[in-house]
Write an enzyme that holds these catalytic residues in place. Structure first.
Site, PDB file in Angstrom:
ATOM      1  N   CYS A 134       0.831  -1.208   0.000  1.00  0.00           N
ATOM      2  CA  CYS A 134       0.000   0.000   0.000  1.00  0.00           C
ATOM      3  C   CYS A 134       0.866   1.259   0.000  1.00  0.00           C
ATOM      4  CB  CYS A 134      -0.924   0.005   1.215  1.00  0.00           C
ATOM      5  SG  CYS A 134      -1.997   1.440   1.315  1.00  0.00           S
ATOM      6  N   CYS A 137      -0.494   4.086   2.179  1.00  0.00           N
ATOM      7  CA  CYS A 137      -0.254   3.870   3.612  1.00  0.00           C
ATOM      8  C   CYS A 137       1.189   4.170   3.998  1.00  0.00           C
ATOM      9  CB  CYS A 137      -0.568   2.424   3.992  1.00  0.00           C
ATOM     10  SG  CYS A 137      -2.167   1.815   3.461  1.00  0.00           S
ATOM     11  N   ASP A 138       2.140   3.696   3.198  1.00  0.00           N
ATOM     12  CA  ASP A 138       3.542   3.679   3.620  1.00  0.00           C
ATOM     13  C   ASP A 138       4.489   4.543   2.793  1.00  0.00           C
ATOM     14  OD1 ASP A 138       2.822   1.804   5.583  1.00  0.00           O
ATOM     15  OD2 ASP A 138       3.047   0.154   4.170  1.00  0.00           O
TER      16      ASP A 138
END
Length: 313
Positions: A134, A137-138
């Site tokens: 992701c 997300c990261d």
């Protein structure tokens, strides 16, 4: 046979949020956490984009907080896996892997989706230490660094262009000689100067360092599947974007799904095609797949369960 007003199948942000709202509505929910209590976030190290955590929080701790909050309001949190659901009539009869049978007036499905990975041993080793599924997300953790994205569809193209806005260089690794992404997404990739596409290329191994429990990815060994030539790229982040598999096998032939297995819910609702059965989180969301959106639909599902039961009185 045990009876409940609200049974929640699966945990994670969607399941735990549904449990919080259902418990506060005095539905006395039962939640079965599944084989991976807390869901995909338990494999994430740092979560920086969930509101309310200004300093960030690691995924497992965040899920434990949600679980405790759900239990605080009276949710019956159980470890175990639902193995069978009889959807022929309501109340719905459910079987659990320990042999228990439950009769549920409403069901909230929050079993999530599983990210597809390449399948390398080294890939598994560096999950949470450079390997992610992701970019939204990261990606922030790799600002100004070199990273790679694996895939050739819309998701891979979208993640590559997203990362290109913050990373120094993005390698887009694709095993074919043309992308499967839409023409519009391809155009965005081709027009982004710091994205380099590596055609006809597959990943042989991910490399990095290990010191105790600390792992740091620093490169990937690639192979051209036409020439057989090997090469190495120096990267600090490795993003796999080859798709997700929704965990909906339990409901095949019972609930409406799209061609890839995601549950179909009614517009502006979490309601499925069967009365009293609702779906929340990644199990019905193939577009956003974020903890915050999963939590939002978990809230919706619990509120819709409460309204559904209220209309029966």
């Amino acid at each position: 046979m045990e009876k409940t007003k609200c049974l929640i199948i699966g945990s994670g942000p969607a399941g735990y949020t549904a449990a919080i709202y259902a418990a506060r509505a005095d539905l006395k929910p039962i939640i079965y956490e599944g084989l991976q209590p807390g869901g995909q976030l338990t494999t994430t190290t740092e979560v920086d984009n969930f509101p309310g955590y200004p300093d960030g929080i690691d995924g497992p701790s965040m899920m434990e907080d949600m679980k405790k909050q759900a239990a605080r309001f009276g949710t019956d949190v159980r470890w175990g896996m639902v193995t069978e659901v009889d959807t022929t009539r309501r109340p719905y009869k459910v079987k659990v892997d320990d042999g228990k049978e439950i009769e549920a007036e409403t069901i909230i499905i929050s079993t999530g989706a599983t990210a597809k990975y390449i399948g390398l041993e080294s890939e598994e080793k560096f999950k949470g230490g450079g390997v992610s599924a992701c970019a939204t997300c990261d990606g922030f953790f790799y600002k100004g660094r070199d990273v790679a994205v694996v895939g050739g569809g819309d998701t891979a193209a979208e993640e590559a262009t997203y990362l290109a806005n913050m990373c120094r260089k993005v390698y887009l690794i694709h095993r074919r000689d043309e992308l499967r992404a839409s023409k519009a997404m391809q155009k965005r990739v081709f027009n982004t100067p710091n994205i380099e596409i590596l055609w006809d290329t597959e990943v042989k191994e991910i490399v990095g360092t290990e010191e105790g429990f600390t792992k740091a990815l620093n490169g990937a060994i690639l192979v051209n599947n036409k020439t057989g030539k090997e090469s190495k790229i120096d990267i600090e982040g490795f993003f796999v974007a080859i798709g997700h598999t929704p965990n909906t096998g339990l409901f095949k032939g019972k609930l409406e799904m799209d061609e890839t297995g995601y549950l179909i819910t009614k517009p502006d609702s979490t309601a499925t095609n069967l009365p009293g059965i609702f779906a929340a989180g990644d199990v019905q969301d193939k577009h956003f797949r974020q903890a915050i959106t999963a939590a939002g639909t978990g809230c919706m599902a619990a509120m819709e369960s409460e309204r559904f039961l209220g209309e029966l009185l």
